[in-house]
Design an enzyme around this catalytic site. Structure first.
Site, PDB file in Angstrom:
ATOM      1  N   GLY A 221       0.261  -1.166  -3.752  1.00 24.69           N
ATOM      2  CA  GLY A 221      -0.880  -0.413  -4.282  1.00 24.69           C
ATOM      3  C   GLY A 221      -1.560   0.368  -3.178  1.00 24.69           C
ATOM      4  N   ASN A 222      -2.769   0.831  -3.418  1.00 27.66           N
ATOM      5  CA  ASN A 222      -3.535   1.530  -2.383  1.00 27.66           C
ATOM      6  C   ASN A 222      -5.021   1.286  -2.599  1.00 27.66           C
ATOM      7  OD1 ASN A 222      -4.651   3.772  -4.068  1.00 27.66           O
ATOM      8  ND2 ASN A 222      -2.452   4.120  -4.393  1.00 27.66           N
TER       9      ASN A 222
END
Ligand code: PMT
Length: 398
Positions: free
Chosen positions: A206-207
């Site tokens: 993810g980020n």
């Protein structure tokens, strides 16, 4: 002109309340229909009789009076805009906290129309961290703020905190309705937040996107009368989503499908999501056990949503993307504009302090297909969203 526009004007207890007389007169002159609500404290500063005479409507102060009840829900629904001018420090704090101990606050909390606030207070109160925080909270709910000015204050001191002059406030309203009118009935698609690409039932790639930037853009379009669909990835915090058509997604693939589902009917699309560029080739159905010293996960490219919409885009559609860069910012942003066949690219750089992921502020430069480029200062994401929406409207009408 404000012809036919319905304005609820809230007046609070502040020396600047005297300017409300001129404000009501100007609004009526511009063709608006005005209903005034005062807080009980405002009566100490200005006479309800003057305001009812000028607005040609009874002034509302109490929620209950004898056997009548002021229908606060209907007032907020009747209005095209709720303007609070002057907004005292006390009412500002109550609005931010969601308190509801007078008619003005009840109307504010139940208003479905856009809200514009013109604060007025002494400089020290204006600069106090709690006021800054309250103002930021109200801005994050999509309320527009008419900036205070510098000058002589009620205390006799000079500084920041004077309410904007009535003509400036009217100018803000004219601008709002001019731009808003242009978006009435327009269908807008906005993406926001990160995507999570699953590795196994407990892990993902993810980020750090919080979704704040995309949601601020979606809210700004909503405030201006557009019909907004927000495709939102798994942003972790609470976000103000009321009034938006929200499609929740997890992965880049799901975001791609959701965007393509609505893009055909969309007039304006803004891709503010931080979409993962790669996802695992396969997702394990059980938790992968820790065994080896090192471990690699095979990845494949995710579909490029912006690019695919760029290929599908028709003449009458406007497509805007973001570029999040850490180096060669301008060059990379211009390359994205071309490669993805976007009309507009909004560049933000992680090299700029307080810009990008998770922050409440951002600093952007906008590039467009007509060869223009505009730099903006560091601002709250709500203010950046306004700049982006204004830019898009100008782009359409240039
Ligand atoms: O959410 P916040 O915490 O408020 O932070 C906001 C933000 C920094 C995430 C936002 O302002 C931003 O920059 N969003 C785009 C981030 C990004 O993915 O940039 P990019 O340069 O990698 O992608 C370029 C464009 O292509 C973007 O419009 C992106 O949405 C789009 N894209 C990227 C990959 C992909 N597979 N499909 C896409 O559509």
């Amino acid at each position: 002109m404000l012809k036919g526009k319905k304005i609820v004007l809230g007046i609070t207890g502040s020396i600047a309340a005297y300017k409300a007389v001129l404000l009501v007169r100007s609004l009526i002159k511009e063709g608006a229909e005005v209903k005034v609500i005062m807080t009980p404290a405002a009566k100490d500063f200005i006479s309800p009789l003057t305001l009812s005479t000028l607005s040609k409507n009874p002034v509302l102060i109490d929620i209950f009076k004898e056997d009548t009840w002021a229908n606060h829900v209907m007032l907020g629904r009747w209005a095209d805009m709720m303007l609070v001018a002057p907004l005292s420090c006390n009412t500002l704090a109550k609005m931010a906290a969601g308190l509801c101990d007078n008619l003005l606050l009840s109307v504010y909390l139940s208003a479905t129309c856009p809200v514009m606030l013109a604060p007025a207070m002494d400089e020290d109160m204006w600069k106090h961290p709690s006021t800054r925080q309250n103002l930021q909270t109200l801005a994050s709910y999509g309320n527009s703020i008419v900036p205070v000015t510098n000058g002589e204050l009620a205390s006799g001191l000079f500084g920041e905190g004077r309410m904007a002059e009535p003509e400036t406030i009217v100018e803000h309203l004219l601008q709002h309705f001019k731009n808003g009118g242009r978006l009435n009935g327009k269908k807008v698609l906005v993406t926001a937040g990160p995507t999570y690409e699953h590795i196994d039932p407990v892990r993902f790639i993810g980020n750090h996107s919080s979704g704040k930037m995309g949601v601020a853009i979606a809210r700004e379009f909503l405030n201006r009368g557009a019909d907004v669909t927000l495709v939102l990835g798994p942003a972790p915090g609470a976000l103000p989503l009321d009034g938006l058509n929200v499609m929740r997604v997890q992965t880049a693939g799901e975001m791609y499908d959701a965007c393509h589902q609505v893009f055909g009917e969309t007039d304006i699309a803004i891709m503010a999501a931080a979409v993962a560029d790669y996802s695992p080739v396969s997702v394990a159905s059980e938790k992968i056990k820790k065994k080896e010293e090192s471990w690699s996960v095979a990845l494949k490219k995710t579909p490029d949503i912006l690019k695919s919409l760029g290929q599908k885009k028709k003449e009458n559609q406007v497509l805007a993307g973001f570029a999040l860069e850490t180096n060669n910012e301008r060059e990379n942003a211009l390359a994205k504009l071309q490669q993805k066949n976007a009309d507009i690219i909004v560049l933000n750089s992680l090299r700029d302090k307080d810009a990008g992921f998770g922050k409440d502020t951002n600093k952007v430069t906008i590039f467009d297909r007509k060869g223009r480029e505009k730099n903006f200062d560091l601002k709250s994401k709500t203010a950046v969203a306004k700049d982006i929406v204004d830019y898009i409207i100008e782009y359409i009408h240039a």
